[in-house]
Design an enzyme around this catalytic site. Sequence first.
Site, PDB file in Angstrom:
ATOM      1  N   GLU A  39       0.817  -1.216   0.000  1.00  0.00           N
ATOM      2  CA  GLU A  39       0.000   0.000   0.000  1.00  0.00           C
ATOM      3  C   GLU A  39       0.852   1.268   0.000  1.00  0.00           C
ATOM      4  O   GLU A  39       0.528   2.244  -0.654  1.00  0.00           O
ATOM      5  CB  GLU A  39      -0.961   0.003   1.188  1.00  0.00           C
ATOM      6  CG  GLU A  39      -2.021  -1.087   1.123  1.00  0.00           C
ATOM      7  CD  GLU A  39      -2.887  -1.000  -0.127  1.00  0.00           C
ATOM      8  OE1 GLU A  39      -2.948   0.066  -0.758  1.00  0.00           O
ATOM      9  OE2 GLU A  39      -3.497  -2.021  -0.482  1.00  0.00           O
ATOM     10  N   TYR A 122      -6.501   6.382   3.730  1.00  0.00           N
ATOM     11  CA  TYR A 122      -6.577   5.351   2.696  1.00  0.00           C
ATOM     12  C   TYR A 122      -5.836   4.079   3.115  1.00  0.00           C
ATOM     13  O   TYR A 122      -6.385   2.967   3.078  1.00  0.00           O
ATOM     14  CB  TYR A 122      -6.010   5.849   1.356  1.00  0.00           C
ATOM     15  CG  TYR A 122      -5.773   4.677   0.451  1.00  0.00           C
ATOM     16  CD1 TYR A 122      -6.829   4.088  -0.209  1.00  0.00           C
ATOM     17  CD2 TYR A 122      -4.506   4.086   0.362  1.00  0.00           C
ATOM     18  CE1 TYR A 122      -6.645   2.951  -0.969  1.00  0.00           C
ATOM     19  CE2 TYR A 122      -4.312   2.953  -0.382  1.00  0.00           C
ATOM     20  CZ  TYR A 122      -5.384   2.379  -1.049  1.00  0.00           C
ATOM     21  OH  TYR A 122      -5.200   1.256  -1.767  1.00  0.00           O
ATOM     22  N   ASP A 140      -9.809   6.613  -2.343  1.00  0.00           N
ATOM     23  CA  ASP A 140      -8.669   7.153  -3.088  1.00  0.00           C
ATOM     24  C   ASP A 140      -9.196   7.823  -4.354  1.00  0.00           C
ATOM     25  O   ASP A 140     -10.395   8.034  -4.504  1.00  0.00           O
ATOM     26  CB  ASP A 140      -7.673   6.049  -3.420  1.00  0.00           C
ATOM     27  CG  ASP A 140      -8.228   5.105  -4.466  1.00  0.00           C
ATOM     28  OD1 ASP A 140      -9.464   5.038  -4.598  1.00  0.00           O
ATOM     29  OD2 ASP A 140      -7.440   4.450  -5.157  1.00  0.00           O
TER      30      ASP A 140
END
Length: 365
Positions: A39, A122, A140
Site C-alpha cells: 500500500e 486510505y 482514493d
Amino acid sequence: MQSTNHHPFTKGLLSWYRQHARALPWRQTQDPYAIWLSEVVLQQTRVAQGLPYYLKLLEVFPTVESLAQAEESVLFRHWQGLGYYSRARNLHKTAKLVVSDYHGKFPATYNDLIQLPGVGPYTAAAIASFAFGEAKPVVDGNVFRILARYFGIETDILHSSARKEFTDVAMELIPQDQPAEFNQAIMDFGSLQCSPAPLCASCPLSLTCFAFQQKRIQDFPVKQKKAKQKNRYFNYFILEQGGQVLVRERKERDIWSGLWEFYLVESAQEEELESLVEMDDNLSTMFSNATVQFLKSPKLHILSHQKIYCRAWHVQVPDNLDISNLAGFQWIQPEDFEKLGKSVLLLNLITDNLHLKIFNDSMPR
DNA sequence: AAGGCGGGGCG
DNA sequence: CGCCCAGCCTT
C-alpha cells in the site's frame, strides 16, 4: 450467494469483480506487513510502476524485523526511482515502531493503524480491510471518481469536506461481510472500467450510473482547476495628442474583456522601456519625436489566478505626427473616457496620476 | 486550508 | 503539455 440487501451498485461491482479481478501478488497474502508494504509503495503510484519495487523490497526485507534492522540508506537505494521519498523514511520509522512498540505485530484496527507514520486514511482502511476484515472503505482517487460519476456527486473533490462526504457514501455501500472484496473491487473497477477515460460501452453499471444516463461523464468528478497563478507584465502607455488619449476596448478572451484601457504592451517578463519600444512597431513610430514620462502606478495587481506587474508611461505625441489609423484604437477626449468601464488596475493608475493635465481637468474626485 | 513531494503514462 | 496515478505530511 450474498444476501440481496446490498445496494445495486455493490451487487454490480462485486459481480463485475468476479470476472475481472487482477491477480496481484499482495492479494495472495493476509500478512499485514506485506499488505502495508504494498500500500505504501502504491501511494500515488501506478500498479505497473510499483509492482517491481514491491517484489524487490519484499525479497530484500521479507519481515518487518528485517526492515527495522536495515540501514535507512539501504532502503533508500531500493526505493530510488520510485519518487515521494518521504514514504521510504516513514516506512522505516513505522517498521522500527512496530517492532519496538508492538512486538513486531501490526496493530489490527483502523484507529491504531492510522497512527503509524506514513499511514493515512486510505492506507489504514486498506490494511484494516485486507488483513483484518474491518469494514472500512478505501477512499482514493478511484473511489472519488467512481462515486462522483455513479451518484452524480457535485462536491469538488479537492475541497476539504470531500473526503468525509465520499467516505460516508462508501460506508453505506461496503458490505460488512466482505469489505476486502469490495475495496479490491472498487479499485480494479476504477483502474480497468471506470478509469479517467471510462469504458462506459461495456460497463455493467451504466444503466444506473447518473453521469452516464445524463450524458455528463465529462462533468465528474468535479475538480477545481488549479489556478496556476501566472505572472504577467503589463506596460501601459498613456498616449496623448492634442488633448486626446488613445484607448481601446478589450475584446479578446482574457481578463477585463469589455472594459477600456490605454495602449498596452504585454511582455513575458519585465522589460526596459527601450526594449518595449523596440518590440512594438507603433511605439517605435510614435516615440521618434515624443516626450516620455515614467509614471507612478500600482506595481502589482493580484487576481485569483494571475499576478500582474504593472508599469506605465505618459507619452506626449507631437501634433504633426499622424497616427490616426491604429486598428482597434481610437483617440478620445479624457472626459469621454471617464465614462467608460475600466479595470481597478487602470482606475488606480489614473488615481495615482491626477497631476496629469488630461486627468485633473476631466476626471472627477 | 494550502503546498510540497516525483516519476511515468496517456490523450 | 496538462492531467492523473492504490496519498500523506507539514505549515
